[in-house]
Design an enzyme around this catalytic site. Structure first.
Site, PDB file in Angstrom:
ATOM      1  N   ASP A   1      34.580  38.568  45.304  1.00  0.00           N
ATOM      2  CA  ASP A   1      34.556  39.297  44.049  1.00  0.00           C
ATOM      3  C   ASP A   1      33.323  40.295  44.119  1.00  0.00           C
ATOM      4  O   ASP A   1      32.144  39.833  43.923  1.00  0.00           O
ATOM      5  CB  ASP A   1      34.488  38.509  42.690  1.00  0.00           C
ATOM      6  CG  ASP A   1      34.770  39.493  41.530  1.00  0.00           C
ATOM      7  OD1 ASP A   1      34.526  40.592  41.388  1.00  0.00           O
ATOM      8  OD2 ASP A   1      34.953  38.928  40.476  1.00  0.00           O
TER       9      ASP A   1
ATOM     10  N   ASP B   1      35.499  47.853  42.697  1.00  0.00           N
ATOM     11  CA  ASP B   1      35.382  46.483  42.361  1.00  0.00           C
ATOM     12  C   ASP B   1      36.410  45.571  43.072  1.00  0.00           C
ATOM     13  O   ASP B   1      37.814  45.818  43.032  1.00  0.00           O
ATOM     14  CB  ASP B   1      35.502  46.127  40.933  1.00  0.00           C
ATOM     15  CG  ASP B   1      35.466  44.747  40.640  1.00  0.00           C
ATOM     16  OD1 ASP B   1      35.015  43.764  41.373  1.00  0.00           O
ATOM     17  OD2 ASP B   1      35.785  44.543  39.327  1.00  0.00           O
TER      18      ASP B   1
END
Length: 480
Positions: free
Chosen positions: A150, A357
């Site tokens: 992440d 992201d």
């Protein structure tokens, strides 16, 4: 002569128009993909031979796996553990609202607070919408854990034994008592004081024990609690040729978790925040290739690419501000569909905040961008029958059950510095079935000034994070 003959056959083939092959823009196929409809359906067999991990001195590469794909070990082949596409997208939508509420300091919508099937935290971005994970080792002797990748989160954490209430995971819970290098951060230490300032717990009593606590609140009233600790973190290649270890490494040790990582042990935070693995290990360069969910695997490499491969990487600057963001912001200058730019000025795009992201699934645009993209895509797909949408995210879906092949317009995203990211067809479409093949972008209604570039659009390419050089690059990947 042979080339001319092939060109003639292609010309005759394109003149054919039937239910077995309708074409949206016959006049210009150079800006389109000719795709077999059957190839859009994800396979059920894992094929690891298609991916070669980057190797060489000064770098270490790990296999990246999609947790819902056939190569995943998290669900152990149990289809009942695999959520539907709608459920996955709902998680992604919840994670998005969380990120926006943190950044914009806005309240999370009531309809998400009332959702019982999915819980997500109100303070830190640890919702398990992420699709990709790696396996690393913590402690001495090594204990292996599966961590979701992440770039939109900072804390690296794992569930720890004994766990009062933890979500199910494939790997055994990390046992601190078995690690010779494990150490809790004392509550009265300077490190704890700083951590409590960065991540203030919800409870009024910040130090009810000798441990340095963290306490993450969930919008449904539940939450996650744990403590800060240090231990040895080892990242080692599958073939054992390369590795790096960091000790002491700061991590969160969770002993009460009502969230759900769908089989994973925790999360590896890759943002530029003060406690991320990037900051705590002084990693100045890393890159990854996220495979599409089509039966192969991907990779992440810590360290710079070799000189030959680096020549094919095109870089765009990471936005710098007086107060550095922990996220990776870049500047988008335009979008093309089928070789034609959307009718929006570059000056409009450059004013938007664009974040890349790996933990967000779907790329989201503000209304003017999404509307223009949807209109251009529909125009070039007008020969195909529209299908049922998915949730409230995808309103441009097609029923392709009557076709063997289709023509899909190429979508290219343009970035500052002349960098063009021409999306793979699997970075353009999201497929539930041949009756629900959807344009894989969505509206970002909560923030009219931002763009979020999700992992669907990153798939199949190497995404390079030159942290020290403050630039982000795209290059050809070897994971499809």
């Amino acid at each position: 002569m042979r080339i001319l003959f092939k060109a003639f056959l292609l010309f005759i083939w394109l003149l054919r128009s039937s239910n077995n092959g309708a074409y949206a823009n016959d006049n210009d196929l150079s800006h389109s993909y000719i795709v077999s409809v059957s190839s859009l359906i994800p396979p059920t067999v894992c094929n690891r031979t298609r991916t070669a991990l980057p190797q060489g001195p000064g770098k270490v590469s790990l296999e990246v796996l999609g947790r819902y794909g056939p190569c995943s070990k998290l669900n152990q082949g149990k289809s009942r553990n695999t959520p539907s596409l709608e459920e996955i997208l709902r998680r992604d939508q919840q994670r998005l609202h969380l990120k926006n509420s943190r950044r914009l300091q806005k309240a999370i919508p009531d309809n998400f607070k009332k959702t019982k099937a999915f819980t997500f935290p109100a303070k830190t971005g640890i919702v398990a919408a992420d699709e990709y994970y790696i396996v690393v080792a913590i402690g001495k002797p090594k204990q292996y854990v599966s961590l979701l990748l992440d770039t939109g989160s900072g804390i690296t954490w794992t569930q720890c034994k004994p766990c009062i209430h933890c979500s199910q995971q494939r790997d055994p819970f990390f046992d601190p008592s078995k690690s010779k290098t494990f150490s809790k951060i004392p509550c009265n230490s300077t490190t704890c004081k700083i951590l409590l300032e960065w991540f203030p717990p919800n409870g009024q009593d910040k130090c009810s024990s000798k441990e340095c606590p963290y306490d993450i609140a969930y919008v449904d009233g539940s939450g996650e609690t744990g403590f800060w600790a240090t231990d040895r973190m080892t990242i080692q290649e599958v073939n054992g040729n390369g590795y790096f270890a960091r000790y002491p490494f700061l991590l969160g040790c969770t002993d009460n978790n009502t969230g759900d990582q769908n089989g994973a042990s925790g999360i590896m935070g890759l943002d530029r925040g003060p406690v991320s693995i990037i900051s705590k290990t002084n990693i100045s360069y890393f890159f990854y290739c996220l495979h599409s969910p089509y039966g192969s695997t991907g990779y992440i490499t810590f360290g710079k690419p070799d000189t030959v491969n680096k020549k094919f990487v095109k870089y765009t600057p990471i936005v710098t501000t007086p107060e550095q963001s922990e996220f990776y912001h870049i500047t988008l200058t335009g979008i093309s569909v089928g070789g034609e730019r959307l009718p929006l000025k570059a000056s409009y795009f450059t004013k938007l905040s664009t974040e890349i992201d790996s933990g967000t699934i779907i790329t989201r645009f503000p209304a003017p961008v999404y509307s223009a993209l949807r209109s251009a895509f529909r125009k070039r797909m007008k020969k195909y029958k529209m299908g049922k949408g998915i949730e409230d995210l995808f309103d441009t879906c097609y029923d392709l059950s009557a076709y063997k092949t289709v023509v899909v317009p190429k979508i290219t995203i343009h970035f500052l510095g002349g960098v063009d990211l021409e999306l793979d067809v699997r970075g353009t479409l999201v497929v539930e079935s041949v009756r629900q093949v959807c344009l894989g972008f969505a509206l970002l209604p909560s923030d009219p000034n931002s763009i979020l570039l999700g992992n669907v659009q990153q798939r199949g390419y190497e995404v390079h994070y030159d942290v020290a050089g403050r630039r982000l690059g795209f290059g050809p990947g070897n994971c499809n």
